[in-house]
Design a protein around this motif. Structure first.
Motif, PDB file in Angstrom:
ATOM      1  N   THR A  27       0.851  -1.197   0.000  1.00  0.00           N
ATOM      2  CA  THR A  27       0.000   0.000   0.000  1.00  0.00           C
ATOM      3  C   THR A  27       0.887   1.246   0.000  1.00  0.00           C
ATOM      4  N   GLY A  28       0.354   2.330  -0.525  1.00  0.00           N
ATOM      5  CA  GLY A  28       1.162   3.551  -0.625  1.00  0.00           C
ATOM      6  C   GLY A  28       2.334   3.343  -1.571  1.00  0.00           C
ATOM      7  N   ALA A  29       2.104   2.562  -2.635  1.00  0.00           N
ATOM      8  CA  ALA A  29       3.210   2.143  -3.513  1.00  0.00           C
ATOM      9  C   ALA A  29       3.462   3.105  -4.666  1.00  0.00           C
ATOM     10  N   ALA A  30       2.742   4.235  -4.715  1.00  0.00           N
ATOM     11  CA  ALA A  30       2.910   5.149  -5.850  1.00  0.00           C
ATOM     12  C   ALA A  30       4.097   6.092  -5.674  1.00  0.00           C
ATOM     13  N   GLY A  31       4.850   5.929  -4.601  1.00  0.00           N
ATOM     14  CA  GLY A  31       6.018   6.795  -4.409  1.00  0.00           C
ATOM     15  C   GLY A  31       6.756   6.412  -3.139  1.00  0.00           C
ATOM     16  N   GLY A 107       0.983   5.980   4.597  1.00  0.00           N
ATOM     17  CA  GLY A 107       0.934   6.782   5.816  1.00  0.00           C
ATOM     18  C   GLY A 107       1.069   8.256   5.484  1.00  0.00           C
ATOM     19  N   VAL A 108       0.618   9.088   6.407  1.00  0.00           N
ATOM     20  CA  VAL A 108       0.685  10.543   6.213  1.00  0.00           C
ATOM     21  C   VAL A 108       1.256  11.202   7.469  1.00  0.00           C
ATOM     22  N   GLU A 109       1.741  12.417   7.275  1.00  0.00           N
ATOM     23  CA  GLU A 109       2.286  13.237   8.376  1.00  0.00           C
ATOM     24  C   GLU A 109       1.308  14.351   8.713  1.00  0.00           C
ATOM     25  N   ASP A 127      -7.175   7.020  11.066  1.00  0.00           N
ATOM     26  CA  ASP A 127      -7.781   6.141  10.056  1.00  0.00           C
ATOM     27  C   ASP A 127      -6.730   5.630   9.062  1.00  0.00           C
ATOM     28  N   ILE A 128      -5.839   6.505   8.632  1.00  0.00           N
ATOM     29  CA  ILE A 128      -4.847   6.085   7.621  1.00  0.00           C
ATOM     30  C   ILE A 128      -3.697   5.310   8.280  1.00  0.00           C
ATOM     31  N   ASN A 129      -3.080   5.908   9.301  1.00  0.00           N
ATOM     32  CA  ASN A 129      -1.820   5.346   9.819  1.00  0.00           C
ATOM     33  C   ASN A 129      -2.015   4.154  10.750  1.00  0.00           C
ATOM     34  N   SER A 174       0.166   7.953  16.221  1.00  0.00           N
ATOM     35  CA  SER A 174      -0.232   6.906  15.270  1.00  0.00           C
ATOM     36  C   SER A 174       0.859   5.859  15.120  1.00  0.00           C
ATOM     37  N   LYS A 175       2.117   6.283  15.153  1.00  0.00           N
ATOM     38  CA  LYS A 175       3.205   5.323  14.934  1.00  0.00           C
ATOM     39  C   LYS A 175       3.462   4.478  16.180  1.00  0.00           C
ATOM     40  N   HIS A 176       3.246   5.051  17.381  1.00  0.00           N
ATOM     41  CA  HIS A 176       3.279   4.218  18.592  1.00  0.00           C
ATOM     42  C   HIS A 176       2.172   3.164  18.513  1.00  0.00           C
ATOM     43  N   THR A 208      11.471  11.473   0.810  1.00  0.00           N
ATOM     44  CA  THR A 208      10.173  11.273   0.152  1.00  0.00           C
ATOM     45  C   THR A 208       9.366  12.568   0.233  1.00  0.00           C
ATOM     46  N   ARG A 209       8.147  12.505  -0.280  1.00  0.00           N
ATOM     47  CA  ARG A 209       7.301  13.700  -0.312  1.00  0.00           C
ATOM     48  C   ARG A 209       6.434  13.830   0.943  1.00  0.00           C
ATOM     49  N   ILE A 210       6.663  13.029   1.981  1.00  0.00           N
ATOM     50  CA  ILE A 210       5.704  12.944   3.077  1.00  0.00           C
ATOM     51  C   ILE A 210       5.502  14.285   3.788  1.00  0.00           C
TER      52      ILE A 210
END
Ligand SMILES: NC(=O)c1ccc[n+]([C@@H]2O[C@H](COP(=O)([O-])OP(=O)(O)OC[C@H]3O[C@@H](n4cnc5c(N)ncnc54)[C@H](O)[C@@H]3O)[C@@H](O)[C@H]2O)c1
Length: 293
Positions: A27-31, A107-109, A127-129, A174-176, A208-210
């Motif tokens: 997932t999130g494989a476009a970049g 994932g998003v920041e 919801d995303i992370n 979210s990452k914890h 990356t572009r995050i």
């Protein structure tokens, strides 16, 4: 090439680890890191299911793989939406059967003071992370369990999942949570389906572009400054392709703790352990998890 080394070898625990001929779902494989992982999986001889919410970038990546002769299925997916992930999984399994490798990477920041970020942004990042990987596991694990084939699930958390940082609380939270989910998943699958190895992936800075895409309340000077600092740190980071190769190499070794920046991960784990053991008071440091570099 690394794939030749990996193919067909047997791990010390007896798990056959050759990925060639299997399918990787990323997932999130476009970049960014997800694309690096997909390229590394293709190099290892895998078919690909690539999923991303960004339809245009996903189509460009799909073309890249098709032009290389890779058997690829690209599915526009919103990992925050359980139904979207379930649709993606149904298509993937119908086409390729159970995947040998599932990487929950999307994932998003998000940056801003805790009390100023709107409730819907807090909801969005959880919801995303967090729930995105949960939906991924719910959608694919039953088929992977039933297949009985040696396989791998890797969740991309972060070195930030071992740290703390004012200014980007939603991301850190979210990452914890994702690390905790991955630890519980390891325990459950070790009992129920030991042929599936689970990995927690904790990258340090990868270019990356995050942060470019991040929600950030940059009208606040301290948030704008922290955002610019993080963007600059990542710009100096490892490439997504290097990170992807290192991650796939470690996944097939059957490790739980994985990082393209292993020393940084160890430093962050030791800092966290000392902090908890001493019951210390949270202390704001600039980019705490990146100081051990
Ligand atoms: N770049 C770093 O330094 C770094 C460090 C630690 C962890 N990570 C983690 O690595 C993962 C990949 O991030 P990256 O740095 O490659 O960022 P990126 O922004 O380059 O890639 C993330 C991809 O996820 C996609 N995405 C976002 N929301 C989605 C959704 N709801 N459904 C499907 N796809 C969605 C984006 O379109 C994008 O292609 C993230 O989980 C991130 O938290 C990155």
């Amino acid at each position: 090439m690394a794939s030749a080394r990996r193919a067909g070898s047997i791990q010390e625990d007896g798990l056959a680890e050759g990925l060639a001929g299997g399918t990787a779902v990323v997932t999130g494989a476009a970049g960014g890191i997800g694309l690096g992982i997909a390229r590394a999986a293709a190099d290892a001889g895998m078919s690909l299911v690539i999923a991303d919410i960004a339809a245009d970038r996903l189509a460009a990546v799909e073309k890249e793989f098709r032009d290389r002769g890779i058997d690829v299925l690209a599915i526009v997916t919103n990992t925050a939406d359980a139904a979207s992930v379930e649709r993606m999984a149904a298509q993937a399994i119908e086409r390729f059967g159970a995947p040998r490798l599932l990487v929950n990477n999307a994932g998003v920041e998000m940056m801003g003071d805790i009390w100023e970020l709107p409730a819907e942004q807090w909801q969005r990042i959880i919801d995303i992370n967090v729930l995105g990987p949960v939906h991924g596991v719910r959608a694919f694990a039953p088929a992977m369990i039933a297949a009985g084939t040696p396989s791998y699930i890797a969740n991309i958390t972060s070195i930030g999942g071992l740290g703390m940082s004012g200014g980007q609380a939603p991301y850190i939270v979210s990452k914890h949570a994702l690390l905790s989910f991955t630890e519980c998943l390891y325990l459950e699958l070790a009992e129920a389906a030991p042929h599936i190895k689970v990995s927690a992936v904790l990258p340090g800075p990868v270019a990356t572009r995050i942060f470019t895409d991040a929600v950030a309340l940059t009208e606040k000077a301290h948030i704008a400054q922290a955002h610019d600092q993080m963007e600059a740190v990542l710009a100096q980071g490892m490439s997504g392709d290097d990170a992807g190769r290192k991650i796939v190499d470690q996944i097939v070794e059957g490790r739980f703790w994985i990082s393209p920046h292993p020393e940084m991960m160890e430093g962050a784990a030791q800092s966290r352990a000392a902090y908890l053991a001493g019951l210390h008071t949270p202390a704001q440091r600039v980019r705490p998890s990146y100081q051990s570099k």
